[in-house]
Every structure is written in structure tokens, then in C-alpha cells.
Design an enzyme around this catalytic site. Structure first.
Site, mmCIF file in Angstrom:
data_model
loop_
_atom_site.group_PDB
_atom_site.id
_atom_site.type_symbol
_atom_site.label_atom_id
_atom_site.label_comp_id
_atom_site.label_asym_id
_atom_site.label_seq_id
_atom_site.Cartn_x
_atom_site.Cartn_y
_atom_site.Cartn_z
ATOM 1 N N ASP A 222 -23.893 9.580 37.033
ATOM 2 C CA ASP A 222 -24.604 9.217 35.920
ATOM 3 C C ASP A 222 -25.915 9.478 36.007
ATOM 4 O O ASP A 222 -26.797 9.042 36.950
ATOM 5 C CB ASP A 222 -24.340 7.983 35.491
ATOM 6 C CG ASP A 222 -25.053 7.513 34.148
ATOM 7 O OD1 ASP A 222 -25.529 8.286 33.432
ATOM 8 O OD2 ASP A 222 -24.935 6.106 33.824
ATOM 9 N N ASP B 237 -23.190 9.197 27.107
ATOM 10 C CA ASP B 237 -23.473 7.590 26.979
ATOM 11 C C ASP B 237 -24.386 7.380 25.921
ATOM 12 O O ASP B 237 -23.962 7.069 24.689
ATOM 13 C CB ASP B 237 -23.688 7.088 28.395
ATOM 14 C CG ASP B 237 -24.058 5.680 28.348
ATOM 15 O OD1 ASP B 237 -23.987 5.073 27.402
ATOM 16 O OD2 ASP B 237 -24.685 5.169 29.512
ATOM 17 N N LYS C 38 -19.464 1.887 24.950
ATOM 18 C CA LYS C 38 -20.246 0.534 25.139
ATOM 19 C C LYS C 38 -20.168 -0.349 23.641
ATOM 20 O O LYS C 38 -20.870 0.150 22.866
ATOM 21 C CB LYS C 38 -21.424 0.541 25.385
ATOM 22 C CG LYS C 38 -21.653 1.011 26.924
ATOM 23 C CD LYS C 38 -22.901 1.438 27.359
ATOM 24 C CE LYS C 38 -23.111 1.901 28.794
ATOM 25 N NZ LYS C 38 -24.323 2.312 29.316
ATOM 26 N N LYS D 92 -25.342 6.498 40.444
ATOM 27 C CA LYS D 92 -26.513 6.979 39.727
ATOM 28 C C LYS D 92 -27.115 8.191 40.492
ATOM 29 O O LYS D 92 -27.493 8.122 41.697
ATOM 30 C CB LYS D 92 -27.432 5.723 39.558
ATOM 31 C CG LYS D 92 -27.018 4.600 38.819
ATOM 32 C CD LYS D 92 -26.963 5.083 37.379
ATOM 33 C CE LYS D 92 -26.655 3.832 36.480
ATOM 34 N NZ LYS D 92 -26.508 4.326 35.040
ATOM 35 N N ASN E 107 -28.322 9.731 33.708
ATOM 36 C CA ASN E 107 -29.258 9.114 32.599
ATOM 37 C C ASN E 107 -30.000 9.858 31.983
ATOM 38 O O ASN E 107 -31.288 9.816 31.790
ATOM 39 C CB ASN E 107 -29.748 7.738 33.096
ATOM 40 C CG ASN E 107 -28.836 6.705 33.668
ATOM 41 O OD1 ASN E 107 -28.552 6.277 34.680
ATOM 42 N ND2 ASN E 107 -28.391 5.766 32.339
#
Ligand code: MG
Length: 388
Positions: free
Chosen positions: A209, A262, A286, A184, A211
Site C-alpha cells: 500500500d 482505496d 471500508k 506500507k 497511500n
């Protein structure tokens, strides 16, 4: 073409009741992300437990269980656990009762009436599907077309105050058997930590990632992202805000590192659009985010046709949700390791089954997802039935 046959219709089950179950579970470790600051402003910011929402379908032939992969706040997506519960009670379950309740493929068009709320929908669909599969003594993995009975998982590393702490977490994940690391990151805490991980861990597969925390119009941010090209990442996940597809396309042109999306990939259509725009070179899939396991299989097939690498991402799933994700991770087109971290997420977990040995996660081959909650873990659960 993927060579996988179309999903075979299953005999419907006679659903007798649908319950929502809320249970609080202790997280074995917390994970700090670029979005954690948004949690910390709340009194519940210290996330040492997770309130988990389950859907429990009782049919005459078998039971079905599914976990709702939401978080307590709408900081990863607009859905959160209380909103999922509300939309299940007021909109999704009433439509299921009014339609072909016990047949997931026939039920889907009735649930299409509800826009969005795909994680809540995925949970209801999976609970019905789980009951149907158990009644037919078929595993979710085999029904979807999985070709392996175990998958080797990758680990997600939270952000740390010091590089030493990050490297210690990386060592723990690798020691548990993880075959890739996904760190992250956030602006100012990306290039340094990732370069340290690369030096420390050698040639291990490494992803990052963000985010959605970087800004295409901030020169400091862009300089740091360019620096990541020297780290040799498998992909850089969600550097910009979820809605900024044109920004991601611009970044994909500028960076050598493949861009993975994502948060905005909520459907097959959104993935096709992102790929067509050049905004998405790797897909994080996902099942809970795209409305369910039937949709996930279609997306898997389409990614193969498009030649887009795809891997199964994770939320904070318990053993129940992990078992369902493992079924998708075992599909033949999954070219990158899934987020099935070999380290325990909950202690104790909702399910009794272990995580596998040496990083290899067993793909259940018994009926349905192959996982059910341990009754001892449901002693303090809040159970509410949603009647027809
Ligand atoms: Mg992500």
C-alpha cells in the site's frame, strides 16, 4: 447476482437521545505510512494515542454504539475527527432528528442532503442500526447476510528504518496468526523491503500500500513499480494520488500486478467508474469510507456482479469498529483476507472482547455489532448530547 436477499427493513426504535463521546486511547503500536511525514510536522505528530469519536444512541428499546473511523488530521482523507464531530453536530444529527430518526433505511435519504463526510455519516447510521438490531435481537453480520462466524485476518506492516525491523514485525504478525501481510511502501522504500519480505516469508499472500505516494511521471518511481512485478503481490494498493484515475488505468495496463484502489472509492458510483476506466482491479472496501454498512453491502453485491475481488480494509479502529467491520468481512463475496490484524491495536482496548485466537477473528452473533465500550474506558470521556 449474489444470491443474497435484499436488506430486510427492521422495526424502528424510539430514539431518546444522541450523544457524542470523545475518548483518548493508547495505541499499542504506531504505524508509519507514506503519509506519516505529513503528521510529523505537527506537535501531535508522535501518535501514541488516538482521540476516538463515538456516537451513542439511546432508544426506548435498546442502545446503539458506533465508532467514527477518522484520524486526527486530514492526511488519509479530507475528513478528520474534529470535522466529523462538527458535521455530526451541525448537519447530520439535526437531519436525523427531523427525519425518521430510529430507522436506518428510512433515514438514509434525509442524510443524502449532506454531500461528502461519509465517515461521519457512516458512524451515525451504524449507531442507529446497532440500536435497531439490538432491539430485534439480530446481529449485524446475520442481517447483512454473513455466512461465516469467524474470519482470518491479515496484518498491515508499517514502514521501518531497517529491513531487519520490518522482518521482525512480519514475524510477529505471522506468529499472531495473520494469513497475509500488507506492507506500507513509499518511493525508494518499496522494491527492496518487499523483495526481502518475499524471500523471508516464502509464499505468504503479500500486498503493498503506497497511500498515493508514487508519481507516474517520475522514471525512478515507475522503474521501482515495475520491479514489484517480480515480487508476486496479490495487489498493489493506491500507488498514485487518489484523484488520478487515468494514471491508475495507465499503470494497470503497464504492470502485471493488479491495481487496488482505496482512498478514492467513496461510493458505489466511484467504484463503478474506476472499474470501467480500467483503474481498479481489486477493491478495498471500508464501510466507514463509503457512508455506512448499508452502502457497503450494496458495494459487496456489485463487486460480485462485476467479478472484482474485494476485501475489507481497516483504519485504526478499536474493538468497537473492528466488530462492525468483521460483519462485512464475513460476507460470502469477500475473497481476500480483511485488515483485521490479530495483534492488539490498543492496550487497553475500548472493548473487553478479545481479538480471537490464532488469527481467527470471531464475527459476533449477538445483537447489533455485538460490541459495546467497556464502561471503565469511558471514565474520562467527554460526553456531549446533541438535542433535537
Ligand atoms: Mg490503503
Amino acid at each position: 447476482m449474489t444470491g443474497l436477499p435484499a436488506l430486510e427493513p427492521l422495526p424502528p426504535v424510539s430514539v431518546e437521545s444522541i450523544e457524542l463521546v470523545r475518548v483518548s486511547l493508547p495505541l499499542a503500536r504506531r504505524m508509519r505510512t507514506a503519509r506519516s511525514g505529513h503528521e510529523a510536522v505537527l506537535p501531535t505528530g508522535a501518535k501514541s494515542r488516538r482521540s476516538v469519536l463515538l456516537v451513542h444512541v439511546r432508544a426506548a428499546e435498546a442502545e446503539g454504539w458506533a465508532e467514527c473511523a477518522t484520524e486526527s488530521s486530514p492526511t488519509y482523507s479530507s475528513e478528520y475527527t474534529d470535522s466529523a464531530q462538527a458535521v455530526l453536530v451541525d448537519h447530520l444529527i439535526p437531519r436525523a432528528w427531523a427525519g425518521p430518526t430510529g430507522d436506518v433505511l428510512a433515514l438514509a435519504p434525509h442524510l443524502d442532503a449532506v454531500r461528502g463526510h461519509r465517515t461521519a455519516r457512516a458512524c451515525l447510521e451504524l449507531a442507529v442500526l446497532d440500536a435497531q438490531l439490538r432491539a430485534s435481537d439480530r446481529s449485524l453480520a446475520a442481517w447483512l447476510g454473513a455466512t461465516s462466524n469467524s474470519v482470518i485476518g491479515g496484518a498491515a506492516l508499517g514502514m521501518h528504518d531497517t529491513v531487519e525491523d520490518l522482518l521482525a514485525e512480519a514475524d510477529a504478525a505471522l506468529g499472531a496468526g495473520a494469513v497475509r501481510l500488507r506492507a506500507k511502501i513509499t518511493p525508494g522504500r518499496a522494491a527492496g523491503p518487499l523483495e526481502a519480505l518475499r524471500t523471508h516469508c516464502g509464499g505468504i499472500a503479500l500486498q503493498a500500500d503506497a497511500n498515493g505516494s508514487f508519481d507516474l511521471h517520475d522514471p525512478m518511481h515507475i522503474r521501482e513499480l515495475h520491479q514489484l512485478d517480480g515480487v508476486g503481490l496479490t495487489c498493489l494498493e493506491q500507488p498514485l494520488a487518489p484523484e488520478d484515475l487515468l494514471g491508475h488505468a495507465e499503470l494497470a495496463r503497464r504492470l502485471a500486478t493488479p491495481i487496488c484502489l482505496d482512498e478514492p472509492l467513496t461510493s458505489l458510483g466511484s467504484i463503478e467508474a474506476a472499474v470501467a476506466l480500467g483503474a481498479c482491479e481489486v477493491v478495498c472496501l471500508k464501510p466507514a469510507r463509503v457512508g455506512g454498512w448499508v452502502a457497503a453491502r450494496r458495494i459487496h453485491d456489485r463487486c460480485l456482479e462485476l467479478g472484482i475481488p474485494v476485501w475489507v480494509g481497516g483504519m485504526l479502529e478499536t474493538g468497537l469498529g473492528r466488530a462492525a467491520n468483521a460483519a462485512v468481512a464475513a460476507l460470502p463475496g469477500m475473497v481476500l483476507p480483511p485488515d483485521l490484524d490479530p495483534r492488539p491495536r490498543y492496550e487497553p482496548d475500548l472493548t473487553r472482547d478479545g481479538l480471537g485466537v490464532g488469527g481467527a477473528v470471531r464475527v459476533p452473533d449477538d445483537g447489533g455489532t455485538g460490541a459495546v465500550p467497556d464502561p471503565a474506558m469511558l471514565v474520562d470521556a467527554r460526553v456531549s448530547e446533541v438535542p433535537p
